[in-house]
Write an enzyme that holds these catalytic residues in place. Structure first.
Site, PDB file in Angstrom:
ATOM      1  N   GLY A   1       2.734 -22.150  -0.580  1.00 18.12           N
ATOM      2  CA  GLY A   1       2.756 -22.418   0.935  1.00 18.12           C
ATOM      3  C   GLY A   1       2.877 -20.987   1.478  1.00 18.12           C
ATOM      4  N   LYS A   2       3.364 -20.087   1.321  1.00 19.45           N
ATOM      5  CA  LYS A   2       3.492 -18.864   1.765  1.00 19.45           C
ATOM      6  C   LYS A   2       1.866 -18.094   1.553  1.00 19.45           C
ATOM      7  CE  LYS A   2       8.439 -17.984   1.607  1.00 19.45           C
ATOM      8  NZ  LYS A   2       8.657 -19.249   0.429  1.00 19.45           N
TER       9      LYS A   2
ATOM     10  N   ASP B   1       3.674 -12.152 -15.078  1.00 17.55           N
ATOM     11  CA  ASP B   1       5.268 -12.118 -14.764  1.00 17.55           C
ATOM     12  C   ASP B   1       5.498 -11.178 -13.798  1.00 17.55           C
ATOM     13  OD1 ASP B   1       7.863 -11.970 -14.965  1.00 17.55           O
ATOM     14  OD2 ASP B   1       8.040 -12.133 -17.248  1.00 17.55           O
TER      15      ASP B   1
ATOM     16  N   CYS C   1      15.885 -18.343  -0.736  1.00 18.41           N
ATOM     17  CA  CYS C   1      16.271 -19.803  -0.105  1.00 18.41           C
ATOM     18  C   CYS C   1      17.558 -19.943  -0.545  1.00 18.41           C
ATOM     19  CB  CYS C   1      15.448 -20.705  -0.299  1.00 18.41           C
ATOM     20  SG  CYS C   1      15.085 -21.004  -2.132  1.00 18.41           S
TER      21      CYS C   1
END
Length: 596
Positions: free
Chosen positions: A319-320, A365, A512
């Site tokens: 999304g970002k 990673d 978040c």
């Protein structure tokens, strides 16, 4: 600046006061309404609860906990401005509403009724149902005009048809399933935990939630076996624990036997929900993307520019990444990295769907994001292309910032030895089935990391405790120890990120979660450890200030947060505030001259 800030807040306030006009239905209160309602209490580990009370105060934390149990009152859509406009999207959504007859009172119409009346397939029926009676508006915040809000409604009081000594038929679902249903999903077969006896296809059922309870060993557990028969009586497992945990009424799509025999499919069509929020699955694909407002703001805080080289370190689900690419007008290079092969495939799919060509994806990673400078680790990776016997050179992380071109370069060299070995591996895969890297039918390039100072901007949206996501019906799994471990993990990632940004570049950190130990404490660590970093203002700024102070734990460790004057340079999105967003945090750093 003060006038500009007031104007921004006023525009934001007008938008969200309209969105927050919740209109719950009222029904006559009786003994059954105390049970058959939605009034959850979020349970925390006692030590974690004490910690958050120290950070926020008792009243504020109670408000946060309550807000977390409810979904936002609106859905936030990011418009792909490279393909369309906000006005065009609003017009298309309104057209879908008109075609579905939303000018009538269709609040209780089911998917089956829409399908029967319109002679359309189930997928289209779901799309039409979810877009009926939703108020659609463009965001009025300067710079975010490409964001569209679709208003939902709730909480609604649902009449489950209770009669004395005759409880309604019931389906008990898992917590994860319930949280998805509260966001607009249907009840799918794997989410069903228990069911009343003699439930047949087409029955009306009350849907309740099984939430973890304290276990004798001091942990948490459900204590209920999948397939348990519910009687609706006090002898039922978790009869009292289900009080206040009813999320709506639906129609069964399968019988009880079918629900527990099937492995997939819809078990209950939720046609009368406590919260009614639109679902945008497969609606205007490539033109819109459903995304939380704070996530959109985080991409804006990065302030990406055309032609720059930008890294999204923990990019899934993309999304970002795609928001950054659109803000750059698809000009430049956005590197999207994630350690999961399948998640990288999801990013590739989303980028293709949105028509973005500047995104290059890698499996990597984030703890190994900086390329080691010794010996073989700097060498170009060679791998055989099984389709044309060529050698693929992975080179995007080696070329200069100013160069363009593809992330891979194919050279026509004959690599007999490598290709024969590759052929033997392919034969083994044919016999044994597809391996993990072939399971989604695509290809993901591995990366050994990137050279220091090789990016203009870096976004580290770090893996976290996710305690800001909503709706959330349980939070007891997190302990003080796990919260502190999240912080340690994030500091290690930040240590990698800060090396990759060139002097004069920008580093944005976001999470978040509502946990200060993963937010303000990380900022404190960054500023104290790297003297060349400084906090920078963010635009637009619509979140609240950060948490100032510190907290001492029982083992004597002192966790330091922000200092006075720093709180206004970060954005903290409080789920209990009028913004009605998820809990989220954004910090923006400017990288000064680094010592050699």
């Amino acid at each position: 600046m003060k006038k500009k800030g007031r104007d921004l807040l006023e525009a934001f306030r007008k938008t969200f006061l309209t969105l927050q006009n919740r209109t719950p239905r009222q029904i006559k209160m009786d003994a059954s309404s105390e049970r058959y309602c939605y009034n959850p209490i979020l349970r925390w580990n006692p030590q974690v609860e004490d910690y958050f009370i120290k950070a926020y105060g008792s009243l504020h934390f109670a408000q946060i906990s309550k807000a977390l149990t409810h979904p936002s009152c609106y859905s936030c859509i990011r418009v792909n401005t490279l393909k369309t406009t906000s006005d065009a999207v609003i017009e298309k959504l309104q057209e879908i509403m008109r075609k579905s007859g939303s000018e009538n009172d269709v609040e209780d119409i089911s998917i089956e009724e829409i399908k029967a009346n319109n002679s359309i397939d189930l997928d289209m029926a779901e799309k039409q149902l979810c877009l009926q009676n939703w108020s659609i508006s463009k965001c009025q915040i300067p710079g975010l005009e490409y964001v569209v809000f679709v208003k939902g409604s709730g909480p609604h009081a649902v009449d489950y048809g209770y009669a004395p000594d005759k409880p309604p038929k019931e389906v008990l679902v898992s917590r994860k399933c319930a949280e998805a249903v509260l966001r607009g999903a249907q009840v799918y077969v794997p989410g069903v935990m228990a069911c009343s006896a003699h439930v047949e296809e087409g029955d009306a059922v009350a849907v309740s939630v099984a939430v973890e309870q304290p276990a004798p060993d001091g942990g948490w557990g459900l204590g209920i076996t999948r397939g348990t028969v519910l009687q609706g009586l006090q002898t039922d497992p978790y009869y009292f624990e289900r009080n206040g945990l009813y999320i709506g009424q639906g129609t069964t799509m399968l019988s009880r036997a079918g629900i527990f025999r099937a492995s997939q499919g819809i078990a209950v069509d939720m046609n009368n929900r406590v919260f009614k929020l639109p679902s945008f699955h497969d609606v205007l694909e490539g033109e819109i993307f459903l995304q939380n407002l704070p996530s959109i703001v985080a991409a804006h805080a990065l302030d990406p520019q055309k032609g720059e080289r930008i890294l999204d370190m923990c990019a899934a689900p993309g999304g970002k990444t795609t928001a950054i690419a659109v803000l750059m007008k698809d000009e430049g290079e956005v590197i999207a990295a994630d350690r999961s092969h399948n998640k990288v495939m999801d990013i590739q799919k989303l980028a293709a769907e949105m028509g973005l060509t500047c995104i290059t994806t890698y499996k990597l990673d984030a703890l190994k994001a900086v390329r080691k400078s010794n010996g073989s680790s700097d060498m170009t990776t060679l791998c055989c292309n099984k389709d044309n016997n060529d050698v693929v050179i992975q080179s995007s992380d080696l070329r200069p910032l100013e160069s363009g071109g593809s992330s891979t370069t194919t050279v026509g060299l004959n690599a007999d030895t490598n290709c024969k070995e590759n052929g033997r591996k392919n034969m083994r895969r044919m016999r044994n089935g597809p391996g993990r890297n072939q399971s989604l039918g695509g290809r993901v390039e591995n990366s050994k990391g990137f050279l220091p100072h090789s990016f203009d901007r870096v976004l580290l949206d770090a893996p976290c405790s996710a305690l800001g996501l909503r709706p959330r019906l349980f939070a007891g799994e997190e302990t003080i120890e796990t919260l502190r471990n999240h912080g340690k993990y994030q500091r290690r990632m930040f240590d990698q990120a800060v090396q990759l940004v060139r002097p004069g570049g920008v580093l944005v950190y976001s999470t978040c979660t509502i946990n200060p130990g993963e937010n303000e404490a990380l900022v404190r660590y960054a500023l104290d450890t790297y003297k060349f970093l400084s906090l920078a203002p963010q635009h637009p700024r619509i979140g609240g200030p950060g948490v100032v102070g510190s907290c001492q734990f029982s083992d004597g460790y002192i966790e330091e947060w922000l200092r006075p004057g720093e709180e206004e340079l970060v954005q903290r999105f409080d789920p209990s505030s009028p913004l009605d967003t998820i809990g989220f945090f954004v910090a923006k750093f400017v990288v000064g001259p680094k010592e050699t």
